[in-house]
Design an enzyme around this catalytic site. Structure first.
Site, short mmCIF file in Angstrom:
data_model
loop_
_atom_site.label_atom_id
_atom_site.label_comp_id
_atom_site.label_asym_id
_atom_site.label_seq_id
_atom_site.Cartn_x
_atom_site.Cartn_y
_atom_site.Cartn_z
N THR A 62 41.05 49.83 27.72
CA THR A 62 41.75 50.92 27.03
C THR A 62 41.08 51.27 25.71
OG1 THR A 62 43.81 50.34 28.07
CG2 THR A 62 43.99 51.53 26.01
N TYR A 76 45.98 57.07 31.50
CA TYR A 76 44.61 57.37 31.06
C TYR A 76 43.64 56.59 31.93
CZ TYR A 76 45.59 52.88 28.94
OH TYR A 76 45.96 51.59 28.77
N SER A 109 39.89 46.02 32.75
CA SER A 109 39.70 44.56 32.77
C SER A 109 40.12 43.87 34.06
CB SER A 109 40.37 43.91 31.56
OG SER A 109 41.77 43.93 31.67
N THR A 144 42.92 44.90 27.79
CA THR A 144 43.87 43.86 27.38
C THR A 144 44.51 43.12 28.56
OG1 THR A 144 45.74 45.40 27.30
CG2 THR A 144 44.48 45.08 25.26
N ASP A 145 44.50 43.74 29.76
CA ASP A 145 45.23 43.12 30.87
C ASP A 145 44.70 41.72 31.21
OD1 ASP A 145 47.01 45.18 31.14
OD2 ASP A 145 45.83 46.24 32.64
N LYS A 217 48.69 37.57 26.43
CA LYS A 217 49.36 38.87 26.38
C LYS A 217 50.81 38.68 26.78
CE LYS A 217 48.91 43.67 27.85
NZ LYS A 217 48.15 44.68 28.61
N GLU A 333 50.87 11.37 37.00
CA GLU A 333 51.52 10.09 37.30
C GLU A 333 52.97 10.05 36.80
OE1 GLU A 333 48.97 10.40 35.25
OE2 GLU A 333 49.43 9.46 33.33
C1 SIN Z 1 42.56 47.17 30.94
O1 SIN Z 1 42.97 46.02 30.82
O2 SIN Z 1 41.37 47.45 31.17
C2 SIN Z 1 43.49 48.32 30.81
C3 SIN Z 1 44.61 48.02 29.90
C4 SIN Z 1 44.22 47.78 28.50
O3 SIN Z 1 43.06 47.71 28.11
O4 SIN Z 1 45.17 47.66 27.68
#
Ligand code: SIN
Length: 381
Positions: A62, A76, A109, A144-145, A217, A333
């Site tokens: 993003t 987007y 991502s 971010t994903d 996240k 264990e």
């Molecule tokens: C992604 O992870 O590529 C899309 C979402 C983001 O970057 O927040």
């Protein structure tokens, strides 16, 4: 699906050796910065000898996203803008550091895979850690994903004390509320700062700095999504000036891996459990044949699950975490039915997958990798 062109870039990079270096394409030809062979730097700033040197490796997400209009913050295309445009959007970075840009991928991502992660780790090791390196820090821009997975991967594989900072954005570059420019400025500030040394890989988002080992996240939509629920943040920014709460430290449970000679990693999948979990998806995963390890994100056990888990864990390593994703899992264990599986300790599901891939890929013992730090910290043995 990775493009043919991207594969070509990555295979060139995979051949990169820290020993061979090229002088980077310069605008003024006086920088002492050298780029490892095979790294095609796409941007370098006008060199200022009084500033540190930071390399930005862009992977998409993003932060490089483009929406239909400024009011469009949630719909987007990720990975639409190149590293040069990202850098040029934040000219103040050039007052903090000389900047070198490297487009390593340009994807959302979820499409980041272990081939790309190995390429980033090898490039970062070559750029930062080779003898005579004049690079002070590396910034990786990322969606971010799955950002926390790549950040954790780099925390475990790039360990010469210099800062590696992973950064993304929750709003595309075209949105009114775009957070990418400020996040990128802060990431470069952290990467260029001697205060960031010896803290492992860092995640900077939304005015905060977190340890990549602990940070995850926590919200799909909002800006304050990256948190380390129990240990908290390492520091933050006041007026874009970096501060840390404490002097440098290493996560006590951290293991490190040398991936510089690896070209691929074994496949590890995560199986999610719920009420009526009976473990049959574990057997289905095993039946694919290419799965070399599993992580179970499950309620602890389930009707019939223990037998299926024991059968599968007799064939491939199975790491046991729970789906809550925060908290400590007891060493095997201590769990009546746990002996077949490997306890994740504090490592959440998606990070356990990364750590198991790295253990299997480097020939480390998976059980020792996860449980030795756990035992040594909990029981002193
Ligand atoms: C992604 O992870 O590529 C899309 C979402 C983001 O970057 O927040």
């Amino acid at each position: 699906m990775l493009s043919v062109a991207l594969f070509a870039v990555l295979s060139t990079l995979a051949a990169a050796s820290p020993a061979k270096v090229n002088v980077v394409r310069e605008r003024n030809n006086v920088s002492p910065f050298v780029s490892p062979s095979g790294l095609n730097l796409t941007y370098s700033s006008k060199y200022n000898s009084s500033l540190p040197n930071v390399v930005i490796m862009a992977t998409g997400g993003t932060i490089a996203g483009s929406g239909a209009g400024a009011a469009s913050s949630g719909v987007y295309s990720a990975g639409a803008i190149g590293v040069e445009a990202l850098i040029q959007a934040v000219p103040d970075m050039l007052n903090i550091s000389n900047i070198y840009g490297y487009q390593i991928a340009n994807v959302g991502s979820p499409s980041i895979n272990s081939t790309i992660q190995l390429a980033i780790a090898k490039a970062a090791n070559a750029i930062l850690c080779a003898p005579g390196s004049v690079t002070d820090g590396v910034v990786v821009t990322h969606g971010t994903d799955t950002l926390e997975e790549t950040a954790f991967f780099l925390d475990l594989t790039v360990n010469c004390g210099k800062p590696v900072v992973i950064v993304g954005a929750m709003r595309p570059a075209t949105a009114y509320s775009a957070d990418g420019p400020a996040n990128l400025l802060q990431a470069v500030t952290a990467a260029a700062s001697p205060l960031s040394k010896d803290r492992g890989a860092l995640i900077t988002m939304n005015d905060r700095v977190g340890s990549a080992w602990y940070t995850q996240k926590t919200h799909v939509n909002y800006l304050d999504t990256f948190k380390a629920p129990e240990p908290g943040y390492l520091g933050g920014f006041f007026n874009n000036e970096l501060f840390y709460y404490n002097s440098p430290a290493t996560p006590t449970f951290k293991k490190t891996f040398n991936v510089n000679n690896l070209t691929s990693l074994p496949r590890v999948d995560i199986v999610y459990g719920q009420q009526e979990f009976d473990g049959r998806l574990l057997e289905a995963a095993l039946a694919f044949g290419d799965v070399k390890g599993l992580v179970i994100a499950s309620p602890n056990g389930g009707v019939g699950a223990d037998a299926a888990i024991a059968r599968v864990a007799g064939r491939i390593p199975v790491v046991r975490h729970v789906r809550i994703n925060v908290g400590m899992i007891a060493p095997s264990e201590r769990v009546p039915t746990g002996n077949a599986t490997i306890s994740s300790g504090l490592v959440n599901n998606q990070k356990s997958r990364i750590q198991l891939m790295l253990a299997l890929g480097t020939g480390a013992d998976p059980r020792e990798t996860f449980e030795e730090p756990l035992r040594s910290i909990l029981y002193g043995k």
